[in-house]
Design a protein around this motif. Structure first.
Motif, mmCIF file in Angstrom:
data_model
loop_
_atom_site.group_PDB
_atom_site.id
_atom_site.type_symbol
_atom_site.label_atom_id
_atom_site.label_comp_id
_atom_site.label_asym_id
_atom_site.label_seq_id
_atom_site.Cartn_x
_atom_site.Cartn_y
_atom_site.Cartn_z
ATOM 1 N N SER A 146 19.526 -6.375 -10.974
ATOM 2 C CA SER A 146 18.429 -6.841 -11.816
ATOM 3 C C SER A 146 18.993 -7.945 -12.692
ATOM 4 O O SER A 146 19.771 -7.687 -13.625
ATOM 5 N N LEU A 147 18.656 -9.186 -12.378
ATOM 6 C CA LEU A 147 19.237 -10.337 -13.069
ATOM 7 C C LEU A 147 18.761 -10.348 -14.523
ATOM 8 O O LEU A 147 17.562 -10.482 -14.796
ATOM 9 N N GLY A 148 19.682 -10.196 -15.424
ATOM 10 C CA GLY A 148 19.337 -10.130 -16.833
ATOM 11 C C GLY A 148 18.525 -8.912 -17.203
ATOM 12 O O GLY A 148 17.921 -8.871 -18.287
ATOM 13 N N GLY A 149 18.499 -7.923 -16.331
ATOM 14 C CA GLY A 149 17.706 -6.726 -16.600
ATOM 15 C C GLY A 149 16.218 -6.966 -16.599
ATOM 16 O O GLY A 149 15.444 -6.206 -17.198
ATOM 17 N N THR A 150 15.783 -8.041 -15.900
ATOM 18 C CA THR A 150 14.364 -8.417 -15.888
ATOM 19 C C THR A 150 13.700 -7.864 -14.636
ATOM 20 O O THR A 150 13.695 -8.503 -13.585
ATOM 21 N N GLY A 151 13.187 -6.638 -14.715
ATOM 22 C CA GLY A 151 12.544 -5.988 -13.586
ATOM 23 C C GLY A 151 13.379 -4.854 -13.037
ATOM 24 O O GLY A 151 14.541 -4.666 -13.414
ATOM 25 N N THR A 152 12.761 -4.092 -12.133
ATOM 26 C CA THR A 152 13.372 -2.863 -11.619
ATOM 27 C C THR A 152 13.319 -2.823 -10.103
ATOM 28 O O THR A 152 12.285 -3.138 -9.498
ATOM 29 N N ILE A 153 14.430 -2.450 -9.471
ATOM 30 C CA ILE A 153 14.466 -2.006 -8.073
ATOM 31 C C ILE A 153 14.920 -0.558 -8.114
ATOM 32 O O ILE A 153 16.028 -0.257 -8.583
ATOM 33 N N SER A 154 14.091 0.370 -7.641
ATOM 34 C CA SER A 154 14.347 1.798 -7.845
ATOM 35 C C SER A 154 15.401 2.360 -6.912
ATOM 36 O O SER A 154 16.133 3.280 -7.294
ATOM 37 N N ALA A 180 9.962 -2.683 -7.843
ATOM 38 C CA ALA A 180 10.063 -2.568 -6.381
ATOM 39 C C ALA A 180 10.690 -1.213 -6.090
ATOM 40 O O ALA A 180 11.767 -0.894 -6.607
ATOM 41 N N ASP A 181 10.043 -0.416 -5.260
ATOM 42 C CA ASP A 181 10.571 0.919 -4.983
ATOM 43 C C ASP A 181 11.914 0.870 -4.273
ATOM 44 O O ASP A 181 12.739 1.762 -4.442
ATOM 45 N N ARG A 182 12.131 -0.168 -3.466
ATOM 46 C CA ARG A 182 13.395 -0.237 -2.725
ATOM 47 C C ARG A 182 13.682 -1.682 -2.328
ATOM 48 O O ARG A 182 12.751 -2.489 -2.168
ATOM 49 N N GLY A 208 0.817 -1.205 0.000
ATOM 50 C CA GLY A 208 0.000 0.000 0.000
ATOM 51 C C GLY A 208 0.850 1.253 0.000
ATOM 52 O O GLY A 208 1.731 1.420 0.839
ATOM 53 N N GLY A 209 0.609 2.125 -0.946
ATOM 54 C CA GLY A 209 1.314 3.399 -0.994
ATOM 55 C C GLY A 209 2.669 3.347 -1.651
ATOM 56 O O GLY A 209 3.365 4.363 -1.737
ATOM 57 N N GLU A 210 3.116 2.170 -2.094
ATOM 58 C CA GLU A 210 4.404 2.053 -2.770
ATOM 59 C C GLU A 210 4.378 0.835 -3.671
ATOM 60 O O GLU A 210 3.490 -0.010 -3.581
ATOM 61 N N ASN A 211 5.374 0.760 -4.535
ATOM 62 C CA ASN A 211 5.481 -0.386 -5.429
ATOM 63 C C ASN A 211 6.283 -1.498 -4.768
ATOM 64 O O ASN A 211 7.436 -1.310 -4.380
ATOM 65 N N GLY A 212 5.668 -2.643 -4.643
ATOM 66 C CA GLY A 212 6.382 -3.826 -4.185
ATOM 67 C C GLY A 212 6.740 -3.825 -2.715
ATOM 68 O O GLY A 212 6.654 -2.813 -2.013
ATOM 69 N N TYR A 213 7.135 -4.998 -2.246
ATOM 70 C CA TYR A 213 7.604 -5.179 -0.877
ATOM 71 C C TYR A 213 9.131 -5.138 -0.862
ATOM 72 O O TYR A 213 9.775 -5.907 -1.592
ATOM 73 N N PRO A 214 9.737 -4.273 -0.040
ATOM 74 C CA PRO A 214 11.186 -4.393 0.126
ATOM 75 C C PRO A 214 11.537 -5.772 0.663
ATOM 76 O O PRO A 214 10.752 -6.384 1.397
#
Length: 739
Positions: free
Chosen positions: A708-716, A688-690, A652-658
């Motif tokens: 990001s393994l193989g550039g598949t997805g984002t951790i900001s 994922a925001d963090r 809630g309020g952010e992208n993804g679970y740290p």
């Protein structure tokens, strides 16, 4: 020994009862069961101290109730010694010649007050006449109560003075002529079940090699099978080749690693079964041996849940597969070396992350993302992003281990707690600690249930699990301080019907080691709970510890568990724990809705320390830390691969679970050497925001990396809003400190 009949004493122990024609043996171990009360002669509190009361107590198969008759100077008399510790003798207090004088234990001094004449009665039982006083061993007032201290009394032929002698072991240091009873092991030859293979130097190398090869052939690629094995080497030298497959433990039975010397091919692990890629080489164990590889280099190409402990390597070690011919994708991904000595160089090769702890090494070469050293001699200096080096382990107790002493008796050594530990605990001489005789362990084997195991715990026994998979209908409830629960051969506990596998009281010194906890198909709220909710006692001087305890939700079966490990007790130490929600496995055993699991680790206790913590693929916070004063040394975590979309994965309020979440109420927390990775293969647009989220004050994090393994997805961000993003355009980011 004459004719014998099998009976069950007190509903616990199967024994062999002497017939009326039998004479006492000086090589056997007995329990003494009183004819009137049906209870056993017992050393109070399993003590071996001079003055310990000799009492009657409900028969429980412990060493406190095992006795041996040793020939005294005068013909027909015997000294009766206890199996525990220094084996003190049954003695008359004083010594006295009076009726009513109490019986206690005392070191064998050759006195006539410690000499007893066994007189056989018509039914095969015995009464015992003291040499000094001429009086009989007696239960006061013919009591049937637990804890009544025995006395000497005028011989009167009553049941209070009559004892059945039940064989509970064979000749000291040699195989028993009869099977050792479950839970009451023969100290010189305990029955460890069919999947423990014990090798001796007198065996031919060819026969040892044949057994090793047979086990390896069945286990080389058996990633989610049910077979478990332990190969144990008696002290001596062996010229053998020891490849180590899944669910296989290789260990020496010496007090020191150098008591078992392996030469020739020695120990090694490759990844030939998967084309040289070792990222799935899990669940195997090597401990307490010396290895001199004929090639000069020990190959240890593994990933998580592969402890390498108390090993003395005379040569080099490489941590990836360099022998299978794959030099382009021969990755290895995580591992642990502890309490070891490597004379040459450790080369990390393709290892993506690794922890070396309390180890001495000649040198180290190689790095990728997350190489961490804690309490090591010879480790490279601090140089992040290359290396994270911590000078010492602030509080540490090494893993218990099974060994055979100079008398040929089996024991479990529990090493002492160390503070500010550096290097192995055995290179300066013998390991400091407490040696527990095997007689104080219940040996868990095939057919045991939660009921039989809990009965053993309730009677004061420790647990030694033999290799196998144990289905549990109820949690194993550990309530006694300093209880040891030790697994051989990756022994696996699988709770059924939604129960936990293990729960503990909030008491000192419980040590749980060498187990795989695998979730069942009915959801368990918790797989292992250390201390009840609200636990508040300090255990700083004698902490609870979990060494090489691994968790699995899915992969073997479609397992379900809301939280895998919940730590409520303060000062708990975790040492090499891989907590894994499966991202692959047998058919129909993994997937977003198939093996649901919210959290891997939840810490509510204060001053909890984790070394070598890996938590992966859980659907919410991988690690949720609610207690103050926590410390983590090495953290490795992959976020869940199978996130459908961000709407399915948000607090809630952010992208993804740290991955690593420290609650806002926490005022102090520290961590060193953390790696968090994403590979959102189900939907590469997931963000994922963090990677790490902590309070803005009171937390101190050192040496972090996101990938990001193989550039598949984002951790900001790496931690809170600090640190750069990883994505398809930038796959690795480092941050030296935060928040």
């Amino acid at each position: 020994m004459g004719a014998a009949a099998t009976v069950v004493a007190a509903g616990i122990t199967t024994v062999t009862m002497l017939s009326a024609s039998a004479a006492v043996s000086t090589s056997a171990w007995y329990d003494f069961v009183n004819a009137n009360s049906g209870k056993c002669v017992d050393a109070a509190a399993a003590s071996t101290a001079n003055g310990t009361a000799v009492q009657q107590y409900t028969c429980n198969g412990t060493g406190a109730q095992q006795w041996q008759l040793r020939t005294a100077a005068d013909s027909g008399y015997y000294v009766i010694v206890n199996s525990n510790g220094a084996q003190p003798a049954i003695d008359v207090d004083g010594p006295s010649t009076s009726s009513g004088a109490l019986i206690h234990l005392w070191s064998d001094g050759g006195w006539s007050s410690q000499e007893w004449q066994p007189v056989q009665e018509g039914n095969g039982d015995y009464h015992f006449v003291n040499h000094y006083s001429g009086l009989c061993l007696d239960t006061p007032s013919a009591s049937t109560a637990d804890g009544v201290q025995l006395q000497q009394y005028t011989c009167n032929g009553t049941g209070a003075q009559s004892f059945a002698l039940n064989v509970v072991g064979g000749s000291t240091g040699s195989p028993s002529p009869t099977a050792s009873p479950t839970g009451s092991p023969n100290p010189g030859n305990p029955d460890l079940g069919p999947n423990v293979k014990i090798f001796t130097p007198s065996m031919s190398s060819s026969s040892i090699q044949s057994t090793i090869n047979s086990i390896y052939n069945s286990q080389q690629s058996n990633q989610f099978g049910t077979n478990r094995y332990a190969m144990l080497f008696m002290p001596g030298s062996y010229n053998v080749d020891v490849p180590v497959g899944f669910y296989t433990q290789v260990a020496g039975l010496g007090a020191s690693p150098d008591n078992v010397s392996l030469t020739g091919g020695g120990i090694h692990v490759d990844a030939a079964w998967s084309g040289g890629n070792a990222t799935q080489n899990f669940w195997r164990d090597v401990e307490n041996v010396s290895d001199t590889p004929s090639s000069g280099t020990l190959e240890w190409a593994v990933s998580q849940a592969d402890p390498f402990r108390r090993v003395d390597v005379h040569g080099n070690v490489t941590l990836d597969d360099y022998t299978s011919g794959n030099n382009s994708s021969n990755w290895s991904s995580g591992g642990y070396i502890g309490d070891s000595r490597i004379s040459g160089q450790i080369n990390s090769g393709t290892q993506q992350q690794y922890l070396t702890q309390d180890t001495s090494m000649g040198s180290w070469a190689g790095s990728n993302w997350n190489m961490v050293f804690v309490g090591d001699n010879g480790a490279p200096g601090q140089s992040f992003p290359t290396y994270t080096t911590v000078s010492s382990s602030p509080t540490m107790r090494e893993k218990p281990y099974l060994y055979v002493d100079s008398s040929g008796l089996y024991n479990v050594m529990v090493p002492s707690l160390r503070t500010n530990a550096v290097g192995p605990d055995w290179t300066g001489g013998s390991t400091a600690g407490t040696s527990i005789p095997i007689s104080q362990f219940y040996i868990v084997k095939s057919g045991d249930t939660a009921t039989t195991i809990n009965n053993a715990l309730a009677s004061g026994l420790n647990l030694l699990f033999t290799p196998g998979v144990y289905q549990l209908s109820a949690p194993l409830n550990i309530t006694r301080p300093d209880t040891v629960v030790l697994g051989l051969g990756l022994a696996t506990l699988m709770p059924q019907n939604g129960v936990a596998a293990i729960t503990t009281a909030d008491v000192n010194g419980i040590d749980i080691a060498g187990l795989l906890i695998s979730a069942g198909t009915s959801n368990s709220q918790t797989l292992v709970q250390i201390g009840p909710a609200g636990s508040s006692a300090s255990h700083a001087s004698d902490p609870i510890e979990l060494q090489d305890v691994f968790f699995r939700v899915g992969g073997d079966v479609a397992g379900r568990a809301t939280q895998s490990l919940v730590v409520n007790s303060a000062n708990t130490i975790g040492d090499d724990n891989w907590i894994w929600r499966a991202d692959h496995g047998n058919d129909n055993t993994y997937g977003w809705t198939t093996n649901p699991a919210a959290n891997g680790l939840v810490v509510n206790g204060a001053n909890v320390t984790m070394y070598g913590l890996a938590v992966e693929h859980y659907q919410q916070y991988q690690t949720l830390w609610n207690g103050n004063g926590g410390r983590t040394y090495f953290y490795q975590s992959e976020m869940p691969y199978d996130v459908p979309n961000n709407g399915s994965w948000t607090p809630g309020g952010e992208n993804g679970y740290p991955s690593y979440k420290v609650s806002n109420s926490v005022t102090s927390h520290q961590a060193w050497g953390l790696g968090v990775y994403c590979y959102f293969s189900a939907n590469s647009s997931v963000v994922a925001d963090r990677a790490i989220e902590v309070p803005s004050s009171g937390s101190s994090f050192h040496d972090m990396v996101t990938v990001s393994l193989g550039g598949t997805g984002t951790i900001s961000h790496v931690i809170n809003n600090s640190g750069g993003s990883v994505n398809s355009g930038n796959t690795v980011t480092y941050l030296t400190s935060g928040p």
